[in-house]
Write a protein that holds these residues in place. Structure first.
Motif, PDB file in Angstrom:
ATOM      1  N   ILE A 121       0.853  -1.205   0.000  1.00 16.64           N
ATOM      2  CA  ILE A 121       0.000   0.000   0.000  1.00 16.64           C
ATOM      3  C   ILE A 121       0.886   1.251   0.000  1.00 16.64           C
ATOM      4  CG2 ILE A 121      -1.718   1.332   1.323  1.00 16.64           C
ATOM      5  CD1 ILE A 121      -2.852  -1.317   2.342  1.00 16.64           C
ATOM      6  N   GLU A 122       1.927   1.220   0.813  1.00 18.79           N
ATOM      7  CA  GLU A 122       2.849   2.372   0.878  1.00 18.79           C
ATOM      8  C   GLU A 122       3.501   2.619  -0.485  1.00 18.79           C
ATOM      9  OE1 GLU A 122       5.425   1.416   4.119  1.00 18.79           O
ATOM     10  OE2 GLU A 122       4.107   2.293   5.608  1.00 18.79           O
ATOM     11  N   ILE A 132      -4.494   9.060  -5.011  1.00 18.60           N
ATOM     12  CA  ILE A 132      -5.579   8.089  -4.811  1.00 18.60           C
ATOM     13  C   ILE A 132      -5.715   7.734  -3.333  1.00 18.60           C
ATOM     14  CG2 ILE A 132      -6.461   5.792  -5.406  1.00 18.60           C
ATOM     15  CD1 ILE A 132      -4.962   5.904  -7.993  1.00 18.60           C
ATOM     16  N   ASN A 133      -6.951   7.787  -2.861  1.00 15.92           N
ATOM     17  CA  ASN A 133      -7.277   7.250  -1.533  1.00 15.92           C
ATOM     18  C   ASN A 133      -7.693   5.802  -1.733  1.00 15.92           C
ATOM     19  OD1 ASN A 133      -6.846   9.396   0.111  1.00 15.92           O
ATOM     20  ND2 ASN A 133      -8.988  10.024   0.258  1.00 15.92           N
ATOM     21  N   PHE A 134      -6.845   4.872  -1.335  1.00 19.50           N
ATOM     22  CA  PHE A 134      -7.150   3.466  -1.620  1.00 19.50           C
ATOM     23  C   PHE A 134      -8.280   2.954  -0.730  1.00 19.50           C
ATOM     24  CE2 PHE A 134      -2.776   3.845  -3.187  1.00 19.50           C
ATOM     25  CZ  PHE A 134      -3.041   3.557  -4.513  1.00 19.50           C
ATOM     26  N   GLN A 135      -9.191   2.199  -1.389  1.00 13.47           N
ATOM     27  CA  GLN A 135     -10.363   1.698  -0.672  1.00 13.47           C
ATOM     28  C   GLN A 135     -10.457   0.180  -0.683  1.00 13.47           C
ATOM     29  OE1 GLN A 135     -13.306   3.797  -3.020  1.00 13.47           O
ATOM     30  NE2 GLN A 135     -13.417   5.458  -1.529  1.00 13.47           N
ATOM     31  N   GLN A 136     -10.035  -0.422  -1.775  1.00 10.12           N
ATOM     32  CA  GLN A 136     -10.183  -1.880  -1.881  1.00 10.12           C
ATOM     33  C   GLN A 136      -8.960  -2.514  -2.536  1.00 10.12           C
ATOM     34  OE1 GLN A 136     -13.364  -3.694  -4.369  1.00 10.12           O
ATOM     35  NE2 GLN A 136     -14.172  -4.405  -2.410  1.00 10.12           N
ATOM     36  N   LEU A 137      -8.577  -3.679  -2.022  1.00 12.03           N
ATOM     37  CA  LEU A 137      -7.446  -4.420  -2.576  1.00 12.03           C
ATOM     38  C   LEU A 137      -7.961  -5.753  -3.108  1.00 12.03           C
ATOM     39  CD1 LEU A 137      -5.109  -4.122   0.569  1.00 12.03           C
ATOM     40  CD2 LEU A 137      -5.473  -2.406  -1.203  1.00 12.03           C
ATOM     41  N   LYS A 138      -7.445  -6.150  -4.258  1.00 13.16           N
ATOM     42  CA  LYS A 138      -7.817  -7.458  -4.807  1.00 13.16           C
ATOM     43  C   LYS A 138      -6.555  -8.307  -4.871  1.00 13.16           C
ATOM     44  CE  LYS A 138     -10.219  -9.472  -8.746  1.00 13.16           C
ATOM     45  NZ  LYS A 138     -10.854  -9.164 -10.034  1.00 13.16           N
ATOM     46  N   LEU A 139      -6.616  -9.457  -4.233  1.00 17.95           N
ATOM     47  CA  LEU A 139      -5.443 -10.334  -4.197  1.00 17.95           C
ATOM     48  C   LEU A 139      -5.614 -11.432  -5.243  1.00 17.95           C
ATOM     49  CD1 LEU A 139      -5.060 -10.755  -0.321  1.00 17.95           C
ATOM     50  CD2 LEU A 139      -4.315  -8.870  -1.768  1.00 17.95           C
ATOM     51  N   VAL A 140      -4.734 -11.430  -6.229  1.00 15.53           N
ATOM     52  CA  VAL A 140      -4.835 -12.394  -7.335  1.00 15.53           C
ATOM     53  C   VAL A 140      -3.668 -13.383  -7.231  1.00 15.53           C
ATOM     54  CG1 VAL A 140      -4.999 -12.647  -9.848  1.00 15.53           C
ATOM     55  CG2 VAL A 140      -5.859 -10.575  -8.755  1.00 15.53           C
ATOM     56  N   ASN A 141      -4.005 -14.669  -7.304  1.00 17.19           N
ATOM     57  CA  ASN A 141      -3.002 -15.750  -7.234  1.00 17.19           C
ATOM     58  C   ASN A 141      -2.062 -15.578  -6.031  1.00 17.19           C
ATOM     59  OD1 ASN A 141      -4.089 -16.664  -9.647  1.00 17.19           O
ATOM     60  ND2 ASN A 141      -2.620 -15.502 -10.883  1.00 17.19           N
TER      61      ASN A 141
END
Lengths: 529, 163
Positions: free
Chosen positions: A269-270, A279-288
C-alpha cells in the motif's frame, strides 16, 4: 386587448398547473427529501448503529493484514483466489472486510485482528432510512408482497421525481413572468414569499439531484425495450449490452503453480501510495496470492477529480507484483470513456462518493431548505383553502391533517426508529421487522393524533416536542447501552442527534397555538428579518 | 446508430449495473458427464462461485465445488434425479434441472418428508408482522372514527351558530 387576456390566462393556467401538480407530488417529495437528509449521513449512521463497528479509526499503512488474511485462507469453504480486502474508512466503515464476489464477507477489527460478529440483518437502520428515501418502503418480506410493493414504491418515487422537475421548471417560469411583492402582511403572502425565495436560491442543486434520482428509479423500466431495440431483439438484459462498456472484462490470470513469499500488504500500500499519492485506496484485490505471479490490485478514489471517479463505475487503480512490489499496470481516473464519466457523475450527485463531512453537511442544508420550501408551498395552498371555510369553526381539512402527519409526524416516527435501535435486543427474532413495523405504526399514530386535534398548530407543537425528546433519548440510550465513545464519527452522530433534538424542542417551545398568536408569530418573524 | 444507443443506455441505466445477472449453462457431453459453466451476463467468468448438485426430493447435496479460474466444470451425472445450483452469494442463486444419464436415472426422486412442526412455524407469518399489521388496522380505524366524530361535532357547532 385579447393579447393581454391571453397572456393573463396563460399565467393563470401555469400557476394553477404548478399548484395542482405541486399538491399531488409535494408530500411524496417531502418524504424523499426528509429521508434523503439522513441518507446523506449514511456512512456515519451505519457505523453508529452497530455495536460491532465502534472501533477507533486506523491508519491503513499500520494494519497487520496477514493475521486476518490467514484466518480467511485457513477456512476450507472460503474461495482462495481474487479475494477482496475493503479497507477501513471506505464509505465510513470502521471495520476491515475480506470478501469474495461469491461469499459473505468476513469482518475484522483492524486494530486487534480479531473477527467481528456482524449484526447483519439485525441492524439496518441506515439502509432502511435510505430505502425510505427512494421508495423501497415495503421490502420486509421478499416472499410475500414486499417485492411488488418495493417495485411500486420505486416506480412511484421515480414518477414523482419527474413531476417535481416539471414543477421546478414551471416555478422558474412563474418567478420570471410574475413580479412577486415583498409585502407580507398576510400569512398567504408570507408563505408564498418564503416558498419562492428559498427555491430561487436552491433550485439548481435541487433540480440536478432530483434529475439523477429520477434516472435511478425509472431507468429500470426503460431498460428492456431499450435493450431489445439496440440489440435487434437479441438481448432483453441491458447489462449484457452496456456491461462491457462500464465494466471491462477482466482477463483470467492463472496461478503459476509455484509459491513465493509475499511482501507485507501494508508495504505494498505504501509503495502504491508513493506511485500515485492522489488516490485514496479503498479496496485491494489479491490475485493468485502466494504464487510467483501473485498480484495486488489497489482501487480507490482520486480526490482531485470529484464527479468523475470513486463511485460504482470508475475506480482508478494500480496493479503491483505482490512478490517485489513492481508496477504491472495503472489505470488513472481519466483513462475511461465519456459515457463512464457521465454515469459516474450521475451517481456522484446522489451518492456523494468520497465527499467529506463538511460538503455533506452543506448538501444536507440545501435539502433542509428544500424541505422547508416544500412545506411553505403546502401551507400556502392550505391557507388559500382556509379562506373558503367559515371562520366560526376551526379549519379541519383532511389535506391539512394528512400533510401534518406526513411532514411533521414523520419526525417523532423517525425518533421512534432511533430509540428502538438501542431499546430492542440485538438477538431479538425479526428485530428489523419489529423496528420497521413499530416505526410505520408510530407514523400512523401521528395521523390519528392530527385528526384528533382540532388545532393543527397544537398537534405540530406536540410532534416537534416528542420528536426532540426521542432523538435526545436515543443518544442517552446509546450511551447507556454501550458507554460513551469519544471516537470522531460515533460521537459526531451523537452530537448531531443531540443538536437535532434540541432544535426540535426549541421549535416546539416557540411555536404558538392560539390563532392570534399564530398570525403575530409569522408576521413578527418576517418584520424582524 | 447502435453505438449511440449503447452510449445512451449507459447514461440511462446506472441502477441496473450495481448487480450483473449471473448465468448458469449446463450442457450434456453425451458420455454421462455434464459441463457446467457460470458467467455474468456481461461475459465475465464466475470463477469462485459455488456449484452444487442437489438430489430432488431428499435435498441431499450430492456434490459441491467452487468454479475454477476457467469458470467451467465437467462432472459425472448422478444416478438420482437432481438439480444444478449455482450459488453466487446471498440473493444470487440460480438452478437448472439436471440432465439425465443416457440410460436414465436409476432411482426415482423420493418425496420430501412431511414438514415438521418447527418447519411449519418457520413458514408462517412472523409474529412481528401480524402484530404490526393488526396495530396498523386499529390505528387506521381509530383515525377514520375520530375524523368522522370531529367533523360531526364541527357541523353541529356550525348549525348551532347559524341558528
Amino acid at each position: 386587448m385579447n393579447e393581454i387576456n391571453a397572456s393573463k390566462l396563460w399565467k393563470q393556467r401555469l400557476l394553477r398547473l404548478h399548484a395542482a401538480l405541486g399538491m399531488v407530488v409535494s408530500l411524496l417529495m417531502y418524504i424523499s427529501v426528509f429521508f434523503g437528509i439522513f441518507a446523506i449521513f449514511l456512512p456515519y449512521l451505519q457505523v453508529w448503529e452497530k455495536p460491532s463497528r465502534h472501533i477507533e479509526r486506523t491508519d491503513v499503512t499500520q494494519i497487520d493484514y496477514e493475521t486476518m488474511l490467514n484466518q480467511v485462507l485457513e477456512d476450507p469453504n472460503f474461495p482462495k483466489n481474487n479475494l477482496l480486502i475493503t479497507l477501513p474508512g471506505t464509505k465510513g466503515e470502521t471495520a476491515l472486510s475480506i470478501s469474495h464476489r461469491f461469499s459473505v464477507p468476513r469482518f475484522f477489527n483492524p486494530i486487534s485482528g480479531e473477527i467481528i460478529q456482524d449484526e447483519g440483518a439485525q441492524s439496518q437502520l441506515a439502509f432502511f432510512l435510505n430505502r425510505l428515501h427512494f421508495g423501497k418502503v415495503l421490502d420486509f418480506d421478499k416472499e410475500l408482497f414486499g417485492v411488488a410493493f418495493s417495485f411500486f414504491g420505486r416506480l412511484l418515487f421515480g414518477c414523482m421525481a419527474v413531476g417535481v422537475m416539471s414543477i421546478v421548471i414551471s416555478g422558474v417560469i412563474l418567478i420570471i413572468i410574475f413580479s412577486y411583492k415583498n409585502k407580507t402582511k398576510t400569512l398567504q403572502a408570507l408563505f408564498s414569499r418564503l416558498h419562492v425565495k428559498i427555491f430561487t436560491w436552491v433550485f439548481p442543486i435541487f433540480l440536478l439531484i432530483t434529475l439523477s434520482g429520477a434516472f435511478m428509479n425509472l431507468s429500470l423500466l426503460s431498460s428492456v425495450p431499450m435493450a431489445k431495440l439496440a440489440s435487434g431483439g437479441k438481448e432483453s438484459r441491458i447489462d449484457a449490452i452496456i456491461g462491457p462498456v462500464l465494466f471491462p472484462k477482466e482477463e483470467a490470470r492463472i496461478a503459476s503453480g509455484e509459491t513465493a513469499p509475499m511482501l507485507p500488504i501494508k508495504t505494498l500500500i505504501e509503495k502504491a501510495q508513493t506511485l500515485n499519492p492522489q488516490i485514496n485506496f479503498q479496496q485491494l484485490k489479491l490475485v493468485n496470492w502466494n504464487a510467483t505471479n501473485a498480484q495486488i490490485e489497489l482501487k480507490g478514489y482520486d480526490v482531485t477529480k470529484p464527479f468523475l471517479n470513486g463511485g460504482a463505475f470508475n475506480k482508478p487503480s494500480l496493479t503491483l507484483s505482490a512478490v517485489d512490489g513492481s508496477l504491472i499496470s495503472e489505470q488513472k481516473a481519466l483513462d475511461r470513456s465519456w459515457s463512464v464519466f457521465f454515469a459516474e457523475a450521475t451517481f456522484f450527485l446522489h451518492f456523494l462518493a468520497g465527499v467529506d463531512i463538511i460538503n455533506r453537511t452543506l448538501v444536507a442544508l440545501v435539502m433542509v431548505a428544500s424541505a422547508l420550501a416544500i412545506g411553505f408551498g403546502v401551507m400556502l395552498w392550505l391557507e388559500k383553502q382556509a379562506k373558503k371555510f367559515d371562520e366560526r369553526i376551526p379549519f379541519y381539512h383532511w389535506m391539512a391533517k394528512l400533510s401534518l402527519s406526513i411532514m411533521v409526524g414523520v419526525i417523532p416516527a423517525t425518533g421512534v426508529l432511533f430509540v428502538l435501535q438501542w431499546l430492542l435486543p440485538f438477538d431479538l427474532s425479526d428485530r428489523l421487522l419489529w423496528q420497521k413495523g413499530l416505526f410505520y405504526n408510530a407514523w400512523l399514530a401521528t395521523l390519528f393524533w392530527a385528526f384528533y386535534r382540532f388545532n393543527t398548530y397544537q398537534a405540530a407543537k406536540e410532534f416537534l416536542a416528542l420528536g426532540g425528546a426521542l432523538f435526545i433519548g436515543s443518544v442517552f440510550l446509546h450511551w447507556f447501552m454501550l458507554g460513551f465513545f469519544p471516537f470522531s464519527s460515533i460521537l459526531g452522530v451523537d452530537l448531531w442527534l443531540l443538536a437535532l433534538g434540541s432544535l426540535l424542542l426549541w421549535s416546539a417551545r416557540k411555536l404558538p397555538c392560539q390563532s392570534e398568536a399564530i398570525q403575530s408569530f409569522w408576521i413578527r418573524k418576517k418584520e424582524k428579518a | 446508430m447502435k453505438k449511440f444507443m449503447v452510449w445512451v443506455m449507459v447514461v440511462m441505466v446506472p441502477t441496473l449495473m450495481c448487480a450483473h445477472t449471473l448465468l448458469l449453462h449446463v450442457s450434456d457431453n453425451d458420455d454421462d458427464t455434464i459441463s457446467i459453466k457460470g458467467e455474468f451476463s456481461t461475459g465475465e467468468g464466475a470463477s469462485g462461485a459455488l456449484v452444487k448438485l442437489q438430489a430432488l426430493g431428499s435435498q441431499e447435496i450430492l456434490f459441491q465445488q467452487r468454479l475454477p479460474d476457467s469458470s467451467e466444470l465437467v462432472l459425472n451425472i448422478p444416478k438420482v434425479p437432481y438439480e444444478v445450483i449455482l450459488d453466487g452469494g446471498p440473493g444470487h442463486q440460480i438452478s437448472r434441472k439436471g440432465i439425465a444419464p443416457k440410460t436414465g436415472f436409476e432411482e426415482k426422486a423420493t418425496k420430501n418428508e412431511p414438514a415438521s412442526p418447527t418447519k411449519a412455524t418457520n413458514q408462517s407469518v412472523p409474529l412481528a408482522l401480524s402484530v404490526c399489521l393488526g396495530l396498523a388496522f386499529v390505528l387506521l380505524g381509530a383515525t377514520l372514527f375520530i375524523s368522522i366524530y370531529n367533523t360531526n361535532r364541527l357541523l353541529k357547532k356550525l348549525n348551532a351558530a347559524k341558528s
